[in-house]
Design a protein around this motif. Structure first.
Motif, PDB file in Angstrom:
ATOM      1  N   ILE A 116       0.860  -1.182   0.000  1.00 32.64           N
ATOM      2  CA  ILE A 116       0.000   0.000   0.000  1.00 32.64           C
ATOM      3  C   ILE A 116       0.901   1.239   0.000  1.00 32.64           C
ATOM      4  O   ILE A 116       1.665   1.442   0.937  1.00 32.64           O
ATOM      5  N   ALA A 154       1.257   4.092   1.079  1.00 31.32           N
ATOM      6  CA  ALA A 154       0.819   5.096   2.057  1.00 31.32           C
ATOM      7  C   ALA A 154       1.193   4.588   3.444  1.00 31.32           C
ATOM      8  O   ALA A 154       1.682   3.473   3.602  1.00 31.32           O
ATOM      9  N   ASP A 167       1.425  -2.179  -7.568  1.00 25.72           N
ATOM     10  CA  ASP A 167       1.992  -2.004  -6.222  1.00 25.72           C
ATOM     11  C   ASP A 167       3.421  -2.519  -6.130  1.00 25.72           C
ATOM     12  O   ASP A 167       4.228  -1.997  -5.351  1.00 25.72           O
ATOM     13  N   TYR A 174      -6.233   2.527  -4.004  1.00 30.03           N
ATOM     14  CA  TYR A 174      -5.022   3.267  -4.356  1.00 30.03           C
ATOM     15  C   TYR A 174      -4.691   3.221  -5.851  1.00 30.03           C
ATOM     16  O   TYR A 174      -3.850   3.993  -6.318  1.00 30.03           O
ATOM     17  N   TYR A 175      -5.328   2.313  -6.601  1.00 30.09           N
ATOM     18  CA  TYR A 175      -4.972   2.144  -8.010  1.00 30.09           C
ATOM     19  C   TYR A 175      -6.223   2.040  -8.886  1.00 30.09           C
ATOM     20  O   TYR A 175      -7.209   1.411  -8.502  1.00 30.09           O
ATOM     21  N   ASN A 225       2.058   4.834  -8.901  1.00 25.14           N
ATOM     22  CA  ASN A 225       2.477   6.214  -8.660  1.00 25.14           C
ATOM     23  C   ASN A 225       3.852   6.478  -9.257  1.00 25.14           C
ATOM     24  O   ASN A 225       4.109   7.543  -9.827  1.00 25.14           O
TER      25      ASN A 225
END
Length: 730
Positions: free
Chosen positions: A86, A88, A134, A182-183, A192
């Motif tokens: 993740i 974050a 990821d 997140y994606y 990212n």
């Protein structure tokens, strides 16, 4: 540029290939190299590895892919756990995923791995289509962490190779549940890191596998999700009436179990006994990375497929079919085409690790293990997945149960000609699955014209980065601070002899002056590109190299060289000796980097080169533990410097008696003379007391001597007399 794999070599001349090569070799621009099946992606990878002078490592998502690419797996190279990531610091279920905080705990790289990653310039990821978003973010975070950089991938150039229309990442539903917030999707381009890297996309267009334009058009439509009714109608004309494949034909199916069943049934139907060939595994070679079966079970008459190219003779290629004609102990005879039989011997696959050469500062591959086996597998049937990268003249396609995007395209694109294909079931629009995310991503690619303009800009930018890197001394400051911390811990007695504070000030001045030099560097570069006159640039660089090189040598290298020579033989401070040696080595690498600097093939430094002494090299090697010398030989070296027994003992933190025992051993080995151990007059005084006491103990002899003496002195005399008359005590 060539691509092997079709019996003979195919000359590759195309703009996309050449553009991609220029970007990789002459810029630091990250890019995704893609292309349809048979466009030369593997050839490009091999070409870059051969040509690039950059510190390069190759990684892949699976063990087999890594071995075939000549690299390592992503997870082993970057120390990644087999969990989702993740991007974050949000709370996560650590049984399933890691966040920034928990992933950092896995970055306990050994010093050797840290050196490799810090000196890395080009990271190649093969089969990028299989890499989840990821995982790419985890790679990015690992490089940023170890390189102490906030740039995408820690400032490393990324070359990603693959075709998203062929192999997709595998994401289980419970994993996607954690990743979805997140994606946008699971593909690498949703990460990212990718979106921050300003990477470009280059698609190889020229197809070398297929020649028929109508077949190529059908494949393009299927790949892009624009399949027409006419395309499906034409494909279904290849419908077969039987699955009984003849010689030199392979069945492509969607599931492993089905392929295994077909192969097992067909080989059992052959007459004769099995012969089993077991692989020879040496060193470290993970079982999951075995490129072929560890135990290969064959019979005469079995249809087999070669699993690699014959790089030397060109007799076969990866995917070439053949029939077993004879099974010998260390050789297999294979009929490859109409009675043309070749003698096949074992092939060797190597498992490598990456290390940094301390002298050249280049990343090198070190052999860890090997896997030796015949490059064959049973090949009446094979899965679509395992057919990736192979080429067939004839194939039977069992695609009625295709379940993943791209499966139909991969299967069809393995074949050279449409007429070489037989279908076991009709293809329907439902079988042809494409992902709109992929199509949209490919549409964001740049045109050749745009890339050509960007290439020129990237080359100039890279020229500045390379020159600036020569004068980047930030890492030296960190190395110095680490050395100083260890120095303070060791509390070395000779600390007063090292101008540590002055060295710190010098480093700060060097860094400050280098930062002020960067705008000048940029100015002279622009002047050169504008006028074409290179002399003002090279003159300015020559002066800068002289200043920084001589300052580092005089104010940093020299004091530490003197300190290192002084503490060379002191016992009990091995860690400090090693740390000092490594820091001196690092300083010298910076000086050498400056002296060796080039621009457009021109040597920039015109002055007299600063050269390290051979003596220092010996000290560095010894301090780093690469060559362990005898403790007795160390005493000899210090004696040759004119030091007394007491001085040597004090320096080495040993007892004088220990050093005296070293002297005796050196005398016995003819490395010292008797004059080095005892005064000649004293020897003559003591000799008579031994003449009639050859069988007496030294304590008895000592008791009969009316003079003050020591056991060491008596042992010296005893050894002297033994040498004078070999049979004196025999």
């Amino acid at each position: 540029m060539f691509e092997s794999g079709f019996n003979n070599f195919v000359v590759m001349v195309n703009r996309e290939f050449d553009l991609a090569r220029e970007f990789v070799l002459k810029t630091n621009q990250s890019l995704f190299l893609t292309g349809k099946a048979g466009t030369g992606k593997t050839t490009f990878l091999k070409q870059i590895i051969k040509e690039s002078s950059k510190n390069t490592i190759v990684v892949a998502p699976t063990g087999v892919a890594a071995i075939n690419a000549g690299g390592s797996t992503i997870h082993s190279m970057f120390g990644l756990p087999l969990k989702a990531f993740i991007p974050a610091d949000d709370p996560v279920d650590h049984n399933i995923a890691n966040n920034y905080f928990s992933l950092r705990k896995h970055f306990k790289f050994r010093k050797e791995k840290q050196k490799v990653l810090r000196e890395l310039e080009l990271l190649i990821i093969d089969e990028i289509s299989m890499v989840r978003a990821d995982i790419l973010d985890a790679i990015d975070y690992a490089l940023k962490f170890v390189r102490r950089s906030s740039e995408p991938f820690g400032g490393v150039q990324l070359l990603a190779i693959g075709d998203l229309f062929q192999l997709s990442p595998v994401i289980k539903s419970h994993v996607w549940y954690h990743l979805e917030p997140y994606y946008k999707n699971g593909y690498f381009f949703s990460s990212n890191a990718w979106n921050q890297s300003n990477a470009i996309i280059i698609e190889l267009k020229k197809i070398y596998r297929q020649k028929n334009e109508s077949f190529i058009a059908i494949l393009n439509n299927i790949r892009n999700g624009n399949v027409q009714f006419e395309d499906i109608e034409r494909l279904n004309k290849q419908l077969a009436h039987s699955s009984d494949n003849g010689d030199q034909t392979v069945i492509l199916t969607t599931h492993n179990s089905k392929a295994d069943t077909i192969n097992q049934r067909r080989i059992e139907a052959l007459p004769g006994k099995y012969k089993i060939y077991s692989a020879k595994v040496k060193g470290s070679f993970n079982e999951s990375a075995f490129p072929v079966d560890q135990d290969l079970q064959l019979k005469i008459g079995a249809q087999v497929m070669f699993t690699r190219n014959d790089a030397e003779g060109g007799r076969f290629f990866n995917g070439k079919l053949g029939t077993i004609k004879k099974l010998e102990k260390d050789k297999i005879k294979v009929d490859i085409v109409d009675g043309h039989i070749i003698d096949l011997e074992r092939s060797e696959w190597l498992n490598y690790k990456y290390s940094l050469n301390d002298k050249t500062r280049e990343v090198e591959q070190e052999k860890l293990g090997s896997f030796s086996q015949f490059p064959l597998r049973l090949a009446w049937a094979i899965t679509v997945h395992k057919s990736q990268g192979l080429t067939f003249d004839k194939a039977i396609l069992d695609l009625g149960k295709s379940f993943a995007p791209g499966q139909v395209y991969v299967a069809l694109s393995r074949c050279r000609e449409l007429d070489g294909i037989q279908l076991l079931s009709k293809i329907t629009p439902e079988n042809i699955k494409t992902d709109r995310n992929i199509s949209d991503f490919y549409k964001s690619g740049n045109s050749v014209e745009e890339l050509s303009i960007r290439l020129d800009q990237s080359k100039r930018k890279y020229s500045y980065i390379l020159l600036q890197k020569k004068f980047d001394f930030i890492k030296l400051k960190a190395e110095f601070e680490n050395w100083q911390k260890e120095f303070d811990k060791d509390k070395v007695q000779s600390a007063k002899d090292i101008p540590i504070q002055q060295m710190s000030y010098t480093l700060q001045d060097i860094i400050s002056i280098s930062h002020k030099f960067y705008p000048q560097l940029k100015y002279y570069l622009k002047l050169y590109y504008r006028s074409g006159d290179i002399e003002p640039l090279t003159e300015r660089l020559d002066k800068a190299i002289h200043y920084f090189g001589s300052t580092i040598h005089k104010s940093l290298v020299k004091p530490l060289e003197d300190h290192l020579a002084e503490i060379e033989f002191i016992s009990g401070i091995k860690m400090h000796q090693r740390n000092t040696a490594e820091f001196v080595d690092e300083l010298w690498s910076v000086v050498d980097r400056l002296m060796d600097a080039k621009f457009e093939g021109i040597d920039l430094y015109k002055g007299e080169r600063i050269i390290r002494s051979q003596k220092l090299d010996e000290i560095v090697i010894k301090s780093k533990g690469k060559k362990k010398g005898s403790t007795v030989d160390t005493t000899l070296k210090l004696h040759e410097r004119g030091m007394s027994v007491e001085e040597i003992a004090a320096l080495r933190n040993l007892k004088p008696a220990t050093i005296q025992s070293h002297y005796l051993k050196l005398y016995q080995a003819d490395k010292l003379t008797i004059k080095d151990l005892i005064d000649s007059d004293r020897l003559e005084i003591l000799k008579p007391y031994f003449i009639n006491s050859r069988n007496e103990s030294l304590s008895h002899i000592k008791g009969n001597i009316p003079l003050d003496t020591t056991y060491h002195e008596l042992r010296v005399v005893q050894n002297y007399l033994q040498k004078e008359d070999e049979n004196f005590y025999s």
